[in-house]
Motif scaffolding. Structure first.
Motif, PDB file in Angstrom:
ATOM      1  N   ASP A   1       4.943  86.867 -32.642  1.00  0.00           N
ATOM      2  CA  ASP A   1       6.164  87.455 -32.119  1.00  0.00           C
ATOM      3  C   ASP A   1       6.589  86.602 -30.755  1.00  0.00           C
ATOM      4  OD1 ASP A   1       6.521  89.336 -34.203  1.00  0.00           O
ATOM      5  OD2 ASP A   1       5.615  90.871 -32.705  1.00  0.00           O
ATOM      6  N   PHE A   2       5.307  86.467 -29.878  1.00  0.00           N
ATOM      7  CA  PHE A   2       5.616  85.469 -28.851  1.00  0.00           C
ATOM      8  C   PHE A   2       6.041  84.189 -29.032  1.00  0.00           C
ATOM      9  CE2 PHE A   2       3.858  82.040 -26.119  1.00  0.00           C
ATOM     10  CZ  PHE A   2       4.501  82.521 -24.811  1.00  0.00           C
ATOM     11  N   PHE A   3       5.563  83.451 -29.902  1.00  0.00           N
ATOM     12  CA  PHE A   3       5.930  82.240 -30.503  1.00  0.00           C
ATOM     13  C   PHE A   3       7.033  82.266 -30.994  1.00  0.00           C
ATOM     14  CE2 PHE A   3       1.323  81.025 -30.182  1.00  0.00           C
ATOM     15  CZ  PHE A   3       1.235  79.858 -28.934  1.00  0.00           C
ATOM     16  N   ALA A   4       7.392  83.280 -31.674  1.00  0.00           N
ATOM     17  CA  ALA A   4       8.862  83.196 -32.380  1.00  0.00           C
ATOM     18  C   ALA A   4       9.882  83.255 -31.508  1.00  0.00           C
ATOM     19  CB  ALA A   4       8.947  84.322 -33.474  1.00  0.00           C
ATOM     20  N   GLU A   5       9.648  84.189 -30.492  1.00  0.00           N
ATOM     21  CA  GLU A   5      10.638  84.186 -29.459  1.00  0.00           C
ATOM     22  C   GLU A   5      10.721  83.279 -28.441  1.00  0.00           C
ATOM     23  OE1 GLU A   5      10.776  88.142 -27.980  1.00  0.00           O
ATOM     24  OE2 GLU A   5      10.448  88.956 -29.670  1.00  0.00           O
ATOM     25  N   GLU A   6       9.819  82.659 -27.971  1.00  0.00           N
ATOM     26  CA  GLU A   6       9.539  81.768 -26.812  1.00  0.00           C
ATOM     27  C   GLU A   6       9.333  80.252 -27.266  1.00  0.00           C
ATOM     28  OE1 GLU A   6      10.056  82.699 -23.908  1.00  0.00           O
ATOM     29  OE2 GLU A   6      10.141  84.798 -24.327  1.00  0.00           O
ATOM     30  N   ILE A   7       8.909  79.895 -28.336  1.00  0.00           N
ATOM     31  CA  ILE A   7       8.615  78.555 -28.795  1.00  0.00           C
ATOM     32  C   ILE A   7       9.519  78.117 -29.989  1.00  0.00           C
ATOM     33  CG2 ILE A   7       6.887  77.007 -29.545  1.00  0.00           C
ATOM     34  CD1 ILE A   7       6.455  78.040 -26.634  1.00  0.00           C
ATOM     35  N   GLY A   8       9.795  79.437 -30.937  1.00  0.00           N
ATOM     36  CA  GLY A   8      10.504  78.940 -32.031  1.00  0.00           C
ATOM     37  C   GLY A   8      11.802  78.426 -31.757  1.00  0.00           C
ATOM     38  N   PRO A   9      12.620  78.935 -30.597  1.00  0.00           N
ATOM     39  CA  PRO A   9      13.933  77.959 -30.520  1.00  0.00           C
ATOM     40  C   PRO A   9      14.068  76.540 -30.465  1.00  0.00           C
ATOM     41  CG  PRO A   9      14.083  79.955 -29.175  1.00  0.00           C
ATOM     42  CD  PRO A   9      12.678  79.876 -29.948  1.00  0.00           C
ATOM     43  N   TYR A  10      12.719  76.075 -30.016  1.00  0.00           N
ATOM     44  CA  TYR A  10      12.495  74.723 -29.664  1.00  0.00           C
ATOM     45  C   TYR A  10      12.509  73.815 -31.188  1.00  0.00           C
ATOM     46  CZ  TYR A  10      11.893  75.533 -24.736  1.00  0.00           C
ATOM     47  OH  TYR A  10      12.049  75.640 -23.389  1.00  0.00           O
ATOM     48  N   PHE A  11      11.540  74.569 -32.027  1.00  0.00           N
ATOM     49  CA  PHE A  11      11.479  74.123 -33.127  1.00  0.00           C
ATOM     50  C   PHE A  11      12.687  73.950 -34.073  1.00  0.00           C
ATOM     51  CE2 PHE A  11       6.942  74.870 -32.207  1.00  0.00           C
ATOM     52  CZ  PHE A  11       6.444  73.743 -32.575  1.00  0.00           C
ATOM     53  N   TYR A  12      13.474  75.166 -33.892  1.00  0.00           N
ATOM     54  CA  TYR A  12      14.897  75.492 -34.584  1.00  0.00           C
ATOM     55  C   TYR A  12      15.811  74.377 -34.263  1.00  0.00           C
ATOM     56  CZ  TYR A  12      18.963  77.792 -36.223  1.00  0.00           C
ATOM     57  OH  TYR A  12      20.204  78.158 -36.815  1.00  0.00           O
ATOM     58  N   ASN A  13      15.914  74.081 -33.018  1.00  0.00           N
ATOM     59  CA  ASN A  13      16.937  73.199 -32.237  1.00  0.00           C
ATOM     60  C   ASN A  13      16.430  71.760 -33.130  1.00  0.00           C
ATOM     61  OD1 ASN A  13      18.181  75.287 -31.209  1.00  0.00           O
ATOM     62  ND2 ASN A  13      17.475  74.962 -29.084  1.00  0.00           N
ATOM     63  N   ARG A  14      15.072  71.646 -32.789  1.00  0.00           N
ATOM     64  CA  ARG A  14      14.758  70.234 -33.367  1.00  0.00           C
ATOM     65  C   ARG A  14      14.942  70.022 -34.611  1.00  0.00           C
ATOM     66  NH1 ARG A  14      14.698  65.714 -31.687  1.00  0.00           N
ATOM     67  NH2 ARG A  14      14.125  66.348 -29.937  1.00  0.00           N
ATOM     68  N   GLY A  15      14.817  71.101 -35.669  1.00  0.00           N
ATOM     69  CA  GLY A  15      15.315  71.004 -37.023  1.00  0.00           C
ATOM     70  C   GLY A  15      16.781  70.831 -37.060  1.00  0.00           C
ATOM     71  N   LEU A  16      17.503  71.382 -36.622  1.00  0.00           N
ATOM     72  CA  LEU A  16      18.969  71.103 -36.427  1.00  0.00           C
ATOM     73  C   LEU A  16      19.469  69.775 -36.041  1.00  0.00           C
ATOM     74  CD1 LEU A  16      20.507  74.329 -34.856  1.00  0.00           C
ATOM     75  CD2 LEU A  16      20.433  73.787 -37.383  1.00  0.00           C
ATOM     76  N   HIS A  17      18.706  69.340 -34.976  1.00  0.00           N
ATOM     77  CA  HIS A  17      19.143  67.865 -34.588  1.00  0.00           C
ATOM     78  C   HIS A  17      18.808  66.792 -35.736  1.00  0.00           C
ATOM     79  CE1 HIS A  17      19.069  64.487 -31.952  1.00  0.00           C
ATOM     80  NE2 HIS A  17      18.004  64.089 -32.293  1.00  0.00           N
ATOM     81  N   ASP A  18      17.476  66.936 -36.382  1.00  0.00           N
ATOM     82  CA  ASP A  18      16.837  66.179 -37.335  1.00  0.00           C
ATOM     83  C   ASP A  18      17.675  66.164 -38.524  1.00  0.00           C
ATOM     84  OD1 ASP A  18      14.794  65.485 -35.616  1.00  0.00           O
ATOM     85  OD2 ASP A  18      13.377  66.586 -36.654  1.00  0.00           O
ATOM     86  N   ALA A  19      18.449  67.487 -38.883  1.00  0.00           N
ATOM     87  CA  ALA A  19      19.280  67.577 -40.110  1.00  0.00           C
ATOM     88  C   ALA A  19      20.659  66.845 -39.718  1.00  0.00           C
ATOM     89  CB  ALA A  19      19.311  68.936 -40.434  1.00  0.00           C
ATOM     90  N   SER A  20      21.000  67.172 -38.542  1.00  0.00           N
ATOM     91  CA  SER A  20      22.267  66.643 -38.067  1.00  0.00           C
ATOM     92  C   SER A  20      22.220  64.920 -38.350  1.00  0.00           C
ATOM     93  CB  SER A  20      22.866  66.866 -36.703  1.00  0.00           C
ATOM     94  OG  SER A  20      23.922  66.395 -36.411  1.00  0.00           O
ATOM     95  N   ALA A  21      21.252  64.459 -37.535  1.00  0.00           N
ATOM     96  CA  ALA A  21      20.764  62.922 -37.814  1.00  0.00           C
ATOM     97  C   ALA A  21      20.829  62.654 -39.167  1.00  0.00           C
ATOM     98  CB  ALA A  21      19.708  62.603 -36.928  1.00  0.00           C
ATOM     99  N   LEU A  22      20.173  63.309 -39.943  1.00  0.00           N
ATOM    100  CA  LEU A  22      19.978  62.636 -41.502  1.00  0.00           C
ATOM    101  C   LEU A  22      21.314  62.838 -42.153  1.00  0.00           C
ATOM    102  CD1 LEU A  22      18.252  61.958 -43.723  1.00  0.00           C
ATOM    103  CD2 LEU A  22      17.872  64.468 -44.236  1.00  0.00           C
ATOM    104  N   LEU A  23      22.078  64.024 -41.828  1.00  0.00           N
ATOM    105  CA  LEU A  23      23.469  64.002 -42.403  1.00  0.00           C
ATOM    106  C   LEU A  23      24.515  62.918 -42.031  1.00  0.00           C
ATOM    107  CD1 LEU A  23      25.340  65.533 -44.309  1.00  0.00           C
ATOM    108  CD2 LEU A  23      25.705  67.266 -42.320  1.00  0.00           C
ATOM    109  N   HIS A  24      24.160  62.536 -40.597  1.00  0.00           N
ATOM    110  CA  HIS A  24      25.301  61.526 -40.133  1.00  0.00           C
ATOM    111  C   HIS A  24      24.779  60.289 -40.951  1.00  0.00           C
ATOM    112  CE1 HIS A  24      27.815  59.794 -37.477  1.00  0.00           C
ATOM    113  NE2 HIS A  24      26.827  58.988 -36.952  1.00  0.00           N
ATOM    114  N   GLU A  25      23.591  59.964 -41.115  1.00  0.00           N
ATOM    115  CA  GLU A  25      23.030  58.724 -41.505  1.00  0.00           C
ATOM    116  C   GLU A  25      23.462  58.537 -43.068  1.00  0.00           C
ATOM    117  OE1 GLU A  25      18.691  57.483 -43.350  1.00  0.00           O
ATOM    118  OE2 GLU A  25      18.937  57.815 -40.950  1.00  0.00           O
ATOM    119  N   ARG A  26      23.534  59.896 -43.940  1.00  0.00           N
ATOM    120  CA  ARG A  26      23.981  59.814 -45.327  1.00  0.00           C
ATOM    121  C   ARG A  26      25.504  59.627 -45.214  1.00  0.00           C
ATOM    122  NH1 ARG A  26      19.604  61.939 -48.408  1.00  0.00           N
ATOM    123  NH2 ARG A  26      17.822  60.821 -47.734  1.00  0.00           N
TER     124      ARG A  26
END
Length: 81
Positions: free
Chosen positions: A37-62
């Motif tokens: 629960d701690f990691f999901a609330e406190e650290i999870g958003p960093y992983f989530y945002n990185r995933g969004l950034h990576d997906a956006s970059a890949l989509l832009h490249e495609r």
């Protein structure tokens, strides 16, 4: 982040295994769930945002690749010379 009960079971088991094998410590189910629960609330958003950034970059490249492919299909005209 919200996880299903089954996902929580799997993740907490992995946390417990990590603590046992890497840190030589026993972690109870409650403590592993609390840590999850701690990691999901406190650290999870960093992983989530990185995933969004990576997906956006890949989509832009495609999209750039598709745009280039469309331009390659253009036929020469008097205006494009």
């Amino acid at each position: 982040m919200k996880f299903s009960d089954r996902e929580k079971e799997v993740i907490t088991s992995k946390i417990q295994l990590y603590f046992r094998e890497e840190l030589d410590q026993t972690l109870g189910s409650f403590d592993a769930l609390f840590l999850l629960d701690f990691f999901a609330e406190e650290i999870g958003p960093y992983f989530y945002n990185r995933g969004l950034h990576d997906a956006s970059a890949l989509l832009h490249e495609r999209m750039d690749s598709i745009t280039d492919a469309v331009y390659d299909l253009e036929k020469a005209t008097e205006l494009s010379r």
